[in-house]
Motif scaffolding. Structure first.
Motif, short mmCIF file in Angstrom:
data_model
loop_
_atom_site.label_atom_id
_atom_site.label_comp_id
_atom_site.label_asym_id
_atom_site.label_seq_id
_atom_site.Cartn_x
_atom_site.Cartn_y
_atom_site.Cartn_z
N VAL B 73 11.50 13.95 8.61
CA VAL B 73 9.84 14.21 8.65
C VAL B 73 9.61 15.12 9.59
O VAL B 73 9.80 14.88 10.89
N GLU B 80 10.31 17.00 14.89
CA GLU B 80 10.71 15.95 14.04
C GLU B 80 10.02 14.70 14.70
O GLU B 80 9.68 14.63 15.75
N ARG B 81 9.65 13.80 13.56
CA ARG B 81 9.23 12.56 14.08
C ARG B 81 10.33 11.64 14.70
O ARG B 81 9.92 10.60 15.38
N GLU B 135 9.36 5.89 10.59
CA GLU B 135 9.20 6.45 9.29
C GLU B 135 9.42 8.00 9.53
O GLU B 135 8.81 8.91 8.93
N SER B 140 14.20 11.91 -0.07
CA SER B 140 13.28 12.76 -0.73
C SER B 140 13.71 13.02 -2.16
O SER B 140 14.53 12.15 -2.86
N VAL B 164 5.58 17.00 6.73
CA VAL B 164 4.93 15.50 6.31
C VAL B 164 4.22 15.38 5.33
O VAL B 164 4.26 14.66 3.88
N LEU B 167 5.94 15.04 1.85
CA LEU B 167 6.69 13.68 1.77
C LEU B 167 5.66 12.61 1.51
O LEU B 167 6.07 11.43 1.57
N LEU B 171 6.44 8.68 1.45
CA LEU B 171 5.78 7.60 2.59
C LEU B 171 4.92 6.56 2.30
O LEU B 171 5.18 5.53 3.00
#
Lengths: 564, 180
Positions: B73, B80-81, B135, B140, B164, B167, B171
């Motif tokens: 994500v 990036e997360r 998360e 995907s 994000v 997605l 999510l």
């Protein structure tokens, strides 16, 4: 292990009953330690067997028959004591302590290096609540604050167990850390201008039960659950601190101390802990090199077998032209006992020179763990006979003789250690005047670059064997790293060179550490009865491994002993 | 388990179809022709009734529960997360994830310097997604992972990042199904 299981008698034995199990213990020992020694788990944060008792975390509360719950870490055992560690009251107290500790603890586990070896994490699974009952925001504090050059501090994660404060007070005796503020405002800190900077500072990261103090070297390097740990010995001085090598994909990620009450208790110095890069960085000598007329075309790199043949030819030519004492062999204190044994045999039998000594770089000692001899196995080298023979010369004598032209060929094992150990001028003069310089080293360096022949050695983490520390304790070194394919350990180089000098086929001269130790136990005084199994994980002092003693401790993960 | 059994009288069917199965061929042609002319008419008046999707020019809209290749994500700031905690790496049953963590000066002090997924190994189980505490890795709807070489099946961090917004459905589904 408990004293009961080793059959040791107590001076004032008392019997306590913990969870219905009768346990014999020494009167006055603390209940928590007695329980831990007997395999009964009582959760605790602030208690550490090598530090004074603090009693600040309240996690180890148990029911002892007194009207209130008592903290096991500070309750001496008395005869007839009945202890319950599993009752409803105890579980409630633990839940309460956990809830209070977690009120302000950040939800940092995904980015916290302690995750996986964190007491708070483990006990939170075991004794904590699933959800917080407080709505107030968590307290903010210093994050990744460099509290010292080698330690990172995260104030939010701290649970104020004061282990680190007691460490700097009692063990390192430097008093850098203290609790500042009072009540809800208490926090660990240093005085302005006095960072946590002592020779043992990273131990505070080891004993920190949470992720508040972390080693800067290991910070965000690798998750601990991916590390494969191998029990070994620190190679940085002759103390021989017991360590665990944390390996990941054949690279050393960190060294952490391992408890051995007779050597390092549970500590190790920062220098030793951080001195491992040489084992895997780009300075490692990986290729055998032959320079001069025998060089292989444009590239001096040859196979190790060819370099060994060239070395034996040079040694043979020197012996024939000038006699065996024109060869000087400078041994390394970094080799295992087994390799030292073969080096002594090589010098004595195959070459016949009496010019043999071990290079020992020296530095400062501090009276606690740091020893003056900066190699792990100088004592073992001397015990194995790596010392000048009759009318032989020592390191300084050999260099002087080389400078004077008496020694024509120098065989240096550990050229970088030699440069550390002796005066630069004396070394330069010797190197200028020798005809042939053979360097066997783990890492390249100025002298390896100038040597006629370079033989690549292996570092301690790539070997199986034993070290003898300054007290004469023989301890086991285990292979943690796979060596470069096709390379020989130093012992293998000695046996093959010995075979070549004796006119035999070097392929048959394999080095076997286990068999060599068996030979040492028969021939070298003090080493009687020593075997890898007998040494176990904590080692044995010279002369105490008599064959008739107690049955060998079974060693985890090692091959069974060969039948006699 | 009881099952419905339909008895088929093969001989009778063969007899009814005639000596050269002309009737059966005619039945089949009738079905095909009906579809052909209906679709032709729909195409002429501009209201296609056809169910075929013109892949790859068009793509099928997959349901949120669909597990395609795992992706990272990407937050609104382009980063990036993921914090490189390594739980997906640990959870992965086929060891297809390789992460090298590193430290940054950002508020979140840890990030993956390297995040590789070997799609030649991935078995689309979704355990990485379940393990992730941030998360940051989700399954995907992407399925096009064919490559001409083994190196091509190795997806690096930059290839794996997906904004994000794209997605959002997955999510939401993840939060609902794992009761987060």
């Amino acid at each position: 292990m408990s004293d009961a299981s080793t059959g040791q008698k107590f001076e004032n034995p008392v019997t306590v009953t913990i969870d219905g199990r009768a346990i014999v213990a020494e009167k006055g020992d603390m209940l928590l330690q007695v329980a831990l020694d007997n395999g009964i788990e009582i959760p605790h944060y602030c208690y550490h067997p090598k530090l004074s008792i603090d009693g600040s975390c309240r996690m180890c509360q148990v029911k002892t028959g007194a009207p209130k719950l008592a903290i096991a870490c500070n309750t001496p055992v008395v005869d007839g004591m009945e202890v319950d560690t599993q009752s409803e009251d105890v579980a409630k107290a633990r839940r309460g302590v956990m809830e209070l500790l977690l009120i302000n603890h950040p939800l940092d586990c995904p980015i916290c290096d302690q995750a996986g070896e964190c007491y708070l994490q483990d006990y939170s699974y075991g004794y904590g609540r699933e959800e917080a009952r407080t709505a107030s925001p968590r307290r903010k504090g210093l994050k990744r604050h460099p509290i010292g050059p080698r330690v990172v501090f995260d104030q939010e994660r701290c649970i104020l167990c004061r282990r680190c404060v007691r460490f700097t007070n009692e063990i390192s005796k430097t008093d850098e850390l203290a609790v500042f503020g009072a009540g809800d405002h208490s926090h660990i800190g240093t005085a302005p201008g006095a960072p946590l900077d002592n020779a043992y500072s990273v131990n505070t990261a080891d004993i920190c039960p949470v992720g508040a103090l972390l080693s800067s070297d290991f910070h965000h390097k690798r998750r601990v659950w991916f590390l494969e740990e191998t029990q070994s010995v620190c190679p940085s001085c002759s103390k021989g601190c017991n360590v665990k090598l944390g390996m990941f994909k054949n690279e050393i990620q960190r060294l952490v101390p391992r408890r051995n009450d007779d050597v390092n208790e549970t500590w190790m110095c920062d220098h030793g802990r951080l001195n491992y890069a040489f084992a895997q960085d780009e300075t490692r000598a990986r290729d055998a090199v032959v320079r001069g007329e025998a060089a292989n075309g444009s590239s001096p790199v040859v196979s190790t077998d060819d370099a060994l043949k060239e070395a034996s030819a040079k040694i043979r030519a020197t012996i024939d032209a000038h006699g065996a004492n024109a060869v000087g062999i400078l041994g390394s204190g970094a080799l295992t006992n087994e390799e030292q044994y073969h080096l002594a045999a090589l010098a004595r039998d195959a070459v016949g020179t009496s010019n043999l000594d071990v290079i020992v770089p020296t530095g400062e000692a501090d009276g606690f763990l740091i020893q003056a001899e900066k190699v792990a196995n100088a004592r073992g080298a001397r015990e194995m006979g790596v010392s000048p023979g009759e009318s032989g010369k020592d390191v300084a004598g050999m260099l002087a003789a080389a400078a004077a032209g008496e020694i024509k060929l120098l065989y240096v094992i550990g050229s970088n250690a030699l440069a550390e150990a002796v005066e630069a001028d004396a070394l330069q003069a010797a190197m200028d005047n020798v005809d042939t310089l053979i360097v066997q080293d783990t890492n390249v360096g100025p002298w390896a670059d100038k040597a006629t022949i370079v033989l690549p050695g292996q570092v301690w983490a790539e070997k199986d064997g034993t070290f003898t520390n300054h007290q004469g304790r023989v301890q086991r070194v285990r292979r943690a790293m796979s060596p470069t394919e096709g390379s020989y350990c130093d012992g293998g180089l000695f046996t093959r060179l010995g075979a070549l000098l004796g006119g035999k086929d070097p392929a048959g001269a394999r080095f076997d550490a286990r068999a060599t130790l068996a030979e040492i136990s028969e021939k070298v005084s003090g080493y009687e009865g020593m075997s890898f199994e007998r040494l176990g994980s904590l080692g044995v002092v010279l002369g105490e491994a008599a064959p008739a003693s107690a049955p060998a401790e079974t060693e985890e993960g090692s091959a069974p002993a060969e039948p006699a | 388990m009881a099952s419905r059994v339909v008895k088929v009288d093969r001989e009778a069917l063969a007899k009814a179809a005639g000596p050269f199965s002309v009737r059966a061929i005619m039945v089949g042609l009738r079905v095909t022709s009906r579809h052909f002319f209906r679709n032709l008419w729909g195409w002429i008046i501009g209201k296609p009734t056809i169910a075929t999707v013109m892949y790859p020019e068009e793509d099928v809209v997959k349901p949120p529960a669909f597990r395609g290749m795992p992706v990272l994500v990407e937050m609104d700031n382009g980063k990036e997360r993921c914090v490189a905690c390594g739980l997906c790496e640990w959870a992965c049953p086929v060891d297809c994830i390789h992460i090298v963590p590193d430290e940054t000066e950002d508020a979140i002090e840890r990030y993956p310097q390297l995040f590789d997924i070997d799609m030649g190994r991935c078995m689309y189980c979704g355990l990485c997604e379940e393990a992730c505490p941030e998360e940051a890795i989700v399954m995907s709807d992407r399925v096009e992972i064919a490559a001409f070489s083994r190196e091509g099946t190795l997806w690096h961090k930059d290839d794996l990042l997906v904004p994000v917004d794209r997605l959002a459905r997955r999510l939401e589904y993840v939060r609902r199904s794992y009761e987060r």
